[in-house]
Write an enzyme that holds these catalytic residues in place. Structure first.
Site, PDB file in Angstrom:
ATOM      1  N   CYS A 231      42.389  77.570  36.027  1.00  0.00           N
ATOM      2  CA  CYS A 231      43.017  78.103  35.221  1.00  0.00           C
ATOM      3  C   CYS A 231      43.631  77.734  33.909  1.00  0.00           C
ATOM      4  O   CYS A 231      44.658  75.740  33.821  1.00  0.00           O
ATOM      5  CB  CYS A 231      43.971  78.430  36.195  1.00  0.00           C
ATOM      6  SG  CYS A 231      45.580  79.431  35.608  1.00  0.00           S
TER       7      CYS A 231
ATOM      8  N   ASP B 111      82.871  83.944  44.440  1.00  0.00           N
ATOM      9  CA  ASP B 111      82.326  82.758  44.485  1.00  0.00           C
ATOM     10  C   ASP B 111      82.727  83.034  42.378  1.00  0.00           C
ATOM     11  O   ASP B 111      83.636  81.537  41.810  1.00  0.00           O
ATOM     12  CB  ASP B 111      81.165  81.368  44.883  1.00  0.00           C
ATOM     13  CG  ASP B 111      81.616  82.090  45.655  1.00  0.00           C
ATOM     14  OD1 ASP B 111      82.948  82.536  46.820  1.00  0.00           O
ATOM     15  OD2 ASP B 111      80.600  81.100  47.286  1.00  0.00           O
TER      16      ASP B 111
ATOM     17  N   CYS C 107      47.744  81.660  41.514  1.00  0.00           N
ATOM     18  CA  CYS C 107      46.674  82.015  41.078  1.00  0.00           C
ATOM     19  C   CYS C 107      45.475  80.965  41.310  1.00  0.00           C
ATOM     20  O   CYS C 107      46.365  79.945  42.169  1.00  0.00           O
ATOM     21  CB  CYS C 107      46.624  81.697  39.296  1.00  0.00           C
ATOM     22  SG  CYS C 107      45.113  81.288  39.235  1.00  0.00           S
TER      23      CYS C 107
ATOM     24  N   LYS D 222      76.385  69.354  46.829  1.00  0.00           N
ATOM     25  CA  LYS D 222      77.152  69.534  47.349  1.00  0.00           C
ATOM     26  C   LYS D 222      77.286  70.548  48.103  1.00  0.00           C
ATOM     27  O   LYS D 222      77.273  71.484  47.537  1.00  0.00           O
ATOM     28  CB  LYS D 222      78.313  69.537  45.856  1.00  0.00           C
ATOM     29  CG  LYS D 222      79.752  69.941  47.033  1.00  0.00           C
ATOM     30  CD  LYS D 222      80.346  69.661  45.100  1.00  0.00           C
ATOM     31  CE  LYS D 222      81.902  69.837  45.546  1.00  0.00           C
ATOM     32  NZ  LYS D 222      82.968  71.476  46.429  1.00  0.00           N
TER      33      LYS D 222
ATOM     34  N   THR E  61      87.192  65.834  47.721  1.00  0.00           N
ATOM     35  CA  THR E  61      86.643  65.252  46.408  1.00  0.00           C
ATOM     36  C   THR E  61      87.289  65.869  44.931  1.00  0.00           C
ATOM     37  O   THR E  61      87.290  66.824  44.558  1.00  0.00           O
ATOM     38  CB  THR E  61      85.311  65.821  46.322  1.00  0.00           C
ATOM     39  OG1 THR E  61      84.567  65.204  48.177  1.00  0.00           O
ATOM     40  CG2 THR E  61      84.197  64.310  45.399  1.00  0.00           C
TER      41      THR E  61
HETATM   42 ZN   LIG Z   1      44.986  81.302  36.665  1.00  0.00          ZN
END
Ligand SMILES: [Zn+2]
Length: 649
Positions: A413, A63, A407, A144, A107
C-alpha cells in the site's frame, strides 16, 4: 442566550454556600458575549457556581467553556485573583470532613510554553544553588487526568477537600472501584476516572458527561446499575499518580521536544485529560525547592487552552496512515479557532463516523486544545454517513477492527509505505529534504523501503527525475543522518512501531540494549515500569514486523548514543513488599521511614490487610496487634531487625 438552571443545580449551588438567587444566576450566565464588561467579582462568582455544579455532577457549562471563556477572562482582568491560585474546595458530598493523611497540594498552572520555560529556568537556578550536576536535572511528564482527585491510604479513600481536610469516600471502593493497572490499595494520591472509550460506547447515551458518573460513584445514594456495571468491568478506576504513563528525560530534551512529548503523553491514556504535569525527579532538588502554601515549586501543570466552535461538514475523506489505519478527515469552510485558520479536522475513528453520523452536511462541534490538532468532539446534527469500502491509496478492501477501519495490504500500500518513510526521516530530525513530495517520487520509482533509499546515489536519483543539485543534497543528507550523533531511542522511534513513541523507546532502552530488543518477551516489557500489558503486546508484535528492515538499516552503521541504564523497580531491595509501620520509631519519624522504604521499592499500607507482607513494629505495640498480623501470615520485624535488613544494602 436563554439559560436554564435546574433545581439540582440550584441545590448544588446552595450547598456550596454560594449566596445567589436563581434569577441573578441566570442573568449572570446569560451574557457570554459581554463578558469583557464583567467585574472580577462577578466572574469569580460564575466560576464558583460552575465548580459547585460540576462537582455535583450537574455542570452548568462545558469544561471547554469554563476554561476558554470564563477562566481566560478572569485571568486577563485579574491574573493574581485568589480564585485562580487557590486549591478548589469540593463541597458537595455529604460526609464527615476528616483530616487528610498527607496534605494534597494543588499544582501551579502554566498556559503557555514561555511559562514552562520560566519554570525550567527556576529549576536550573535552584539546581545551581545546591551544586546539582545539570546532567542530572531530569523531568517527569505525566498526563493531567481530568477526573475526581482523591487520596488512598490503604484503608480509607478521601476527597482532596481544601487540601488539608477532605471527606471519607471509602464507599467507592466498597462499591467495587478498583485500582488502575491491577494496582493495590494504598498508593496515595490519584484520580477517579472513567475510560473514555467505555464512556463513548456504553454510557454516553445515558449520561451527559463523565462528571456525573464520578460524582455518583462517591455520592451516598445508591449507584445507577449502568455505573455499577462500569465499576464491575473496571471501566471506572482509581488511578494513582505514581502509576501513570510517563516520559522521563533531561530538561533540555523536555524543552526542545515539548510539543512531541505533549502529544505523546496526550495519547497515552484512554481517559479525559486536560493537560500534562511536569516535575523535577531529583529528590534533593525537590527538598530544596519545597512548596508554597498551595503548590510544590518543583511541579507544574501545563493546561492547554481550549476553544470551541461549530462547523458544517463539507465532506469526510479517508486517509491511510503508516500503520494502515484509515483516519476520517472532515473538511469544512475555513474557520478561525485558537488563532489558526482551519479547514479540516480528524474524527476519532470510523466507528464514530458511523455511530454519530458524521458526513456531508453534519453540524459538529470543533475543539482545539492548545497545540493539539483540532478534533471533532460532538455531533450536533448528524447525517447518514459514507463509510469507505476501499483503501484510498491502494484500493484494497478495508476491514473493521474494533472502531477502526484498516487497509490490510501491509506490503504494497503506497500510503502505508510512504508514511513509514516520511516518519523515519522526520523522527531522526537530522535529515532535511525527505518530505512527502520527495518520498512519493522515490516510491513511485519502485523503491519501497528505507534501506533501499540508503542504497541510492546521485545518478540513480537523477534517473528518478531529481535535478543534479537536489540529488547531491539528498545524498549528503543521507550521509549526515548516519554520521551525526543521535540518541538510540530516537533512532528506534523512527521505525514507527505502534505505541512505541520516543518516551517508550527511551524507557525500553534504559533497561535493554537496542540489539536485544527483538528477543524480549511481552513479560520482559511489562516488567519495565510504565509498560502496560496491552501496550507491551502491541509493541512486541510491532517489533517483530520491523525486525528485518531494522537490521538492514542498523547494519548501515549509525552514530548512536546509548541510553543510560536505569535501575528497575523490580531490582530494588523491598520490591513486592507491602509494609505497615506501627508504633513510634527511634531511627526516624515514621513518614521518613516510609519514604525510605518507598525509595527501596516497597508499597506502604496504613493497616494490616491480607496483602500486607511485612509489619515493622516500633515502641509500645500491643501483643494483640502483632498476633493479629501473624495470624494473617504477615512477617513481623522489630525496628532494629528491619534496619539490619536495609542497612546491609
Ligand atoms: Zn492501502
Amino acid at each position: 442566550m436563554e439559560v436554564k438552571i435546574t433545581n439540582a443545580q440550584m441545590t448544588a449551588i446552595k450547598k456550596a454556600g454560594i449566596k445567589i438567587g436563581k434569577v441573578r444566576a441566570r442573568n449572570l450566565l446569560k451574557d457570554e458575549e459581554g463578558l469583557w464588561a464583567y467585574s472580577a467579582e462577578d466572574l469569580t462568582l460564575i466560576l464558583q457556581i460552575a465548580n459547585a455544579t460540576y462537582r455535583a455532577g450537574v455542570p452548568i457549562m462545558s469544561d471547554a467553556k469554563y476554561d476558554a471563556l470564563y477562566v481566560k477572562e478572569l485571568e486577563s482582568k485579574d491574573p493574581k485573583n485568589e480564585f485562580l491560585t487557590s486549591v478548589e474546595p469540593e463541597p458537595v458530598i455529604e460526609s464527615k470532613t476528616v483530616e487528610l493523611p498527607v496534605k494534597m497540594l494543588s499544582t501551579e498552572k502554566a498556559y503557555s510554553y514561555e511559562e514552562i520555560e520560566r519554570w525550567v529556568k527556576r529549576l536550573v537556578k535552584a539546581a545551581g544553588e545546591i551544586n546539582l550536576d545539570l546532567s542530572e536535572l531530569n523531568i517527569r511528564v505525566t498526563p493531567k487526568l481530568d477526573g475526581y482527585a482523591a487520596y488512598d491510604d490503604g484503608v480509607k479513600l478521601y476527597t482532596r477537600g481544601d487540601g488539608s481536610r477532605g471527606q471519607d469516600i471509602t464507599r467507592a471502593f466498597d462499591r467495587g472501584l478498583t485500582v488502575a493497572k491491577g494496582g493495590v490499595r494504598g498508593s496515595g494520591a490519584g484520580e477517579i476516572v472513567i475510560k473514555k472509550s467505555y464512556f463513548d460506547e456504553v454510557l454516553s447515551g445515558y449520561f451527559e458527561n463523565a462528571r456525573n458518573i464520578q460524582a455518583s460513584i462517591i455520592a451516598e445514594k445508591k449507584v445507577d446499575e449502568r455505573i455499577q456495571k462500569a465499576l464491575d468491568e473496571e471501566a471506572c478506576v482509581f488511578y494513582p499518580f505514581d502509576q501513570l504513563e510517563n516520559w522521563v528525560g533531561h530538561y533540555q530534551t523536555f524543552l526542545s521536544n515539548f510539543q512531541d512529548i505533549l502529544r505523546e503523553i496526550w495519547d497515552s491514556v484512554d481517559y479525559e485529560i486536560d493537560g500534562i504535569i511536569a516535575e523535577a525527579t531529583n529528590s534533593s532538588l525537590k527538598d530544596y525547592m519545597g512548596s508554597t502554601r498551595k503548590n510544590h515549586r518543583w511541579q507544574i501543570a501545563y493546561k492547554v487552552n481550549t476553544e470551541i466552535t461549530k462547523v458544517r461538514v463539507r465532506e469526510v475523506v479517508p486517509q491511510t496512515s503508516r500503520a494502515g489505519k484509515l483516519t476520517p478527515v472532515a473538511q469544512f469552510e475555513p474557520t478561525k479557532l485558537s488563532g489558526a485558520r482551519l479547514s479540516r479536522a480528524t474524527v476519532h475513528h470510523y466507528g464514530m463516523v458511523k455511530s454519530k453520523g458524521v458526513g456531508k452536511g453534519a453540524l459538529v462541534e470543533l475543539v482545539r486544545s492548545g497545540l493539539v490538532i483540532p478534533k471533532i468532539e460532538r455531533v450536533i446534527e448528524s447525517v447518514d454517513p459514507d463509510i469507505p469500502e476501499e483503501c484510498p491509496s491502494c484500493g484494497s478492501h478495508v476491514v473493521w477492527d474494533g472502531d477502526n477501519l484498516f487497509c490490510p495490504n501491509t506490503t504494497d500500500c503506497p500510503a502505508q509505505a510512504e508514511n513509514t518513510m516520511i516518519h523515519f526521516f522526520k523522527t531522526l530530525r537530522n535529515v532535511d529534504g525527505f518530505g512527502p513530495k520527495v518520498i512519493e517520487k522515490i516510491y513511485q520509482s519502485g523503491i519501497k523501503s528505507i534501506h533501499e533509499i540508503y542504497g541510492l546515489d546521485v545518478e540513480k536519483l537523477m534517473e528518478i527525475g531529481f535535478g543534479e543539485k537536489t540529488s547531491e543534497n539528498l545524498i549528503e543528507q543521507l550521509l549526515a543522518s548516519r554520521t551525526l550523533e543521535i540518541n538510540d531511542w530516537r533512532f528506534l522511534a523512527a521505525f514507527g512501531v505502534p505505541r512505541l513513541g520516543e518516551g517508550y523507546c527511551e524507557k525500553l532502552l534504559e533497561h535493554h540494549n537496542i540489539t536485544d530488543i527483538f528477543d524480549l518477551t511481552i513479560e520482559d516489557m511489562i516488567n519495565i515500569d510504565g509498560f502496560a500489558e496491552i501496550s507491551a503486546t502491541t509493541i512486541h508484535e510491532g517489533l517483530k514486523s520491523i525486525e528485518k528492515e531494522f537490521q538492514s538499516i542498523y547494519e548501515l552503521g549509525f552514530n548512536l548514543k546509548e541510553t543510560k541504564w536505569a535501575v528497575s523497580k523490580s531490582d530494588l531491595l523491598l520490591s513486592g513488599e507491602l509494609i505497615v509501620f506501627t508504633g513510634s520509631m527511634e531511627h526516624g519519624k515514621r513518614p521518613d521511614m516510609e519514604a525510605e522504604a518507598k525509595i527501596l521499592g516497597a508499597k506502604i499500607g496504613k493497616s494490616i490487610t491480607s496483602k500486607t507482607t511485612l509489619l515493622v513494629t516500633g515502641k509500645s505495640v500491643g501483643e494483640k496487634k502483632i498476633a493479629a498480623a501473624a495470624d494473617k501470615g504477615v512477617r513481623v520485624l522489630s525496628e532494629n531487625e528491619y534496619l539490619q535488613i536495609i542497612k546491609k544494602h
